[in-house]
Motif scaffolding. Structure first.
Motif, PDB file in Angstrom:
ATOM      1  N   UNK A 179     -10.126   2.218  -9.150  1.00  0.00           N
ATOM      2  CA  UNK A 179      -9.383   2.121  -8.225  1.00  0.00           C
ATOM      3  C   UNK A 179      -9.348   1.038  -7.200  1.00  0.00           C
ATOM      4  N   UNK A 180     -10.801   1.132  -6.950  1.00  0.00           N
ATOM      5  CA  UNK A 180     -10.925   0.157  -5.727  1.00  0.00           C
ATOM      6  C   UNK A 180     -10.763  -1.096  -5.904  1.00  0.00           C
ATOM      7  N   UNK A 181     -11.214  -1.503  -7.296  1.00  0.00           N
ATOM      8  CA  UNK A 181     -11.004  -3.015  -7.870  1.00  0.00           C
ATOM      9  C   UNK A 181      -9.567  -3.257  -8.064  1.00  0.00           C
ATOM     10  N   UNK A 182      -8.749  -2.359  -8.551  1.00  0.00           N
ATOM     11  CA  UNK A 182      -7.233  -2.617  -8.375  1.00  0.00           C
ATOM     12  C   UNK A 182      -6.577  -2.664  -7.080  1.00  0.00           C
ATOM     13  N   UNK A 183      -7.128  -2.007  -6.047  1.00  0.00           N
ATOM     14  CA  UNK A 183      -6.646  -2.349  -4.931  1.00  0.00           C
ATOM     15  C   UNK A 183      -7.111  -3.497  -4.171  1.00  0.00           C
ATOM     16  N   UNK A 184      -8.489  -4.134  -4.335  1.00  0.00           N
ATOM     17  CA  UNK A 184      -8.865  -5.428  -3.869  1.00  0.00           C
ATOM     18  C   UNK A 184      -7.880  -6.449  -4.606  1.00  0.00           C
ATOM     19  N   UNK A 185      -7.723  -6.334  -5.888  1.00  0.00           N
ATOM     20  CA  UNK A 185      -6.598  -7.397  -6.789  1.00  0.00           C
ATOM     21  C   UNK A 185      -5.590  -7.429  -6.207  1.00  0.00           C
ATOM     22  N   UNK A 186      -4.874  -6.265  -5.640  1.00  0.00           N
ATOM     23  CA  UNK A 186      -3.598  -6.409  -5.265  1.00  0.00           C
ATOM     24  C   UNK A 186      -3.699  -6.792  -3.700  1.00  0.00           C
ATOM     25  N   UNK A 187      -4.531  -6.451  -3.062  1.00  0.00           N
ATOM     26  CA  UNK A 187      -4.477  -6.603  -1.471  1.00  0.00           C
ATOM     27  C   UNK A 187      -4.056  -5.474  -0.847  1.00  0.00           C
ATOM     28  N   UNK A 188      -4.283  -4.199  -1.365  1.00  0.00           N
ATOM     29  CA  UNK A 188      -3.677  -3.141  -0.940  1.00  0.00           C
ATOM     30  C   UNK A 188      -4.844  -2.217  -0.408  1.00  0.00           C
ATOM     31  N   UNK A 189      -4.563  -0.900   0.016  1.00  0.00           N
ATOM     32  CA  UNK A 189      -5.505   0.195   0.056  1.00  0.00           C
ATOM     33  C   UNK A 189      -5.422   1.071  -1.181  1.00  0.00           C
ATOM     34  N   UNK A 190      -6.965   1.746  -1.438  1.00  0.00           N
ATOM     35  CA  UNK A 190      -6.689   2.574  -2.703  1.00  0.00           C
ATOM     36  C   UNK A 190      -5.789   3.531  -2.680  1.00  0.00           C
ATOM     37  N   UNK A 191      -5.322   4.128  -1.458  1.00  0.00           N
ATOM     38  CA  UNK A 191      -4.331   5.224  -1.312  1.00  0.00           C
ATOM     39  C   UNK A 191      -3.209   4.480  -2.045  1.00  0.00           C
TER      40      UNK A 191
END
Length: 73
Positions: A13-25
């Motif tokens: 989840x954390x890496x996906x958020x970093x990839x998209x430039x969004x928060x994990x939430x």
């Protein structure tokens, strides 16, 4: 178990958020809204396919009445 390095082609989840430039939430919200699906991991530590994360990043997001519109400049 938290992955130091997830299996190839998968993101936490954390890496996906970093990839998209969004928060994990936001990633968790996309899952709840059906924009992104989990492909493995555990209930508390889900994994997502990189291709699915990229598709969700650029997918049209449903809006609600009264929600602020984002102006594309």
């Amino acid at each position: 178990m938290e992955y130091l390095i997830p299996p190839r082609g998968l993101l936490t989840t954390k890496l996906a958020a970093l990839n998209c430039g969004v928060q994990p939430a936001t990633i968790r919200d996309w899952v709840r809204r059906g924009i992104l699906t989990r492909c493995g991991g555990s209930p508390k530590r889900p994994l997502y396919r990189l291709a699915d994360v990229e598709a969700a990043r650029y997918a049209a997001k449903p809006t609600r009445d009264g929600q602020r519109a984002v102006n594309a400049a």
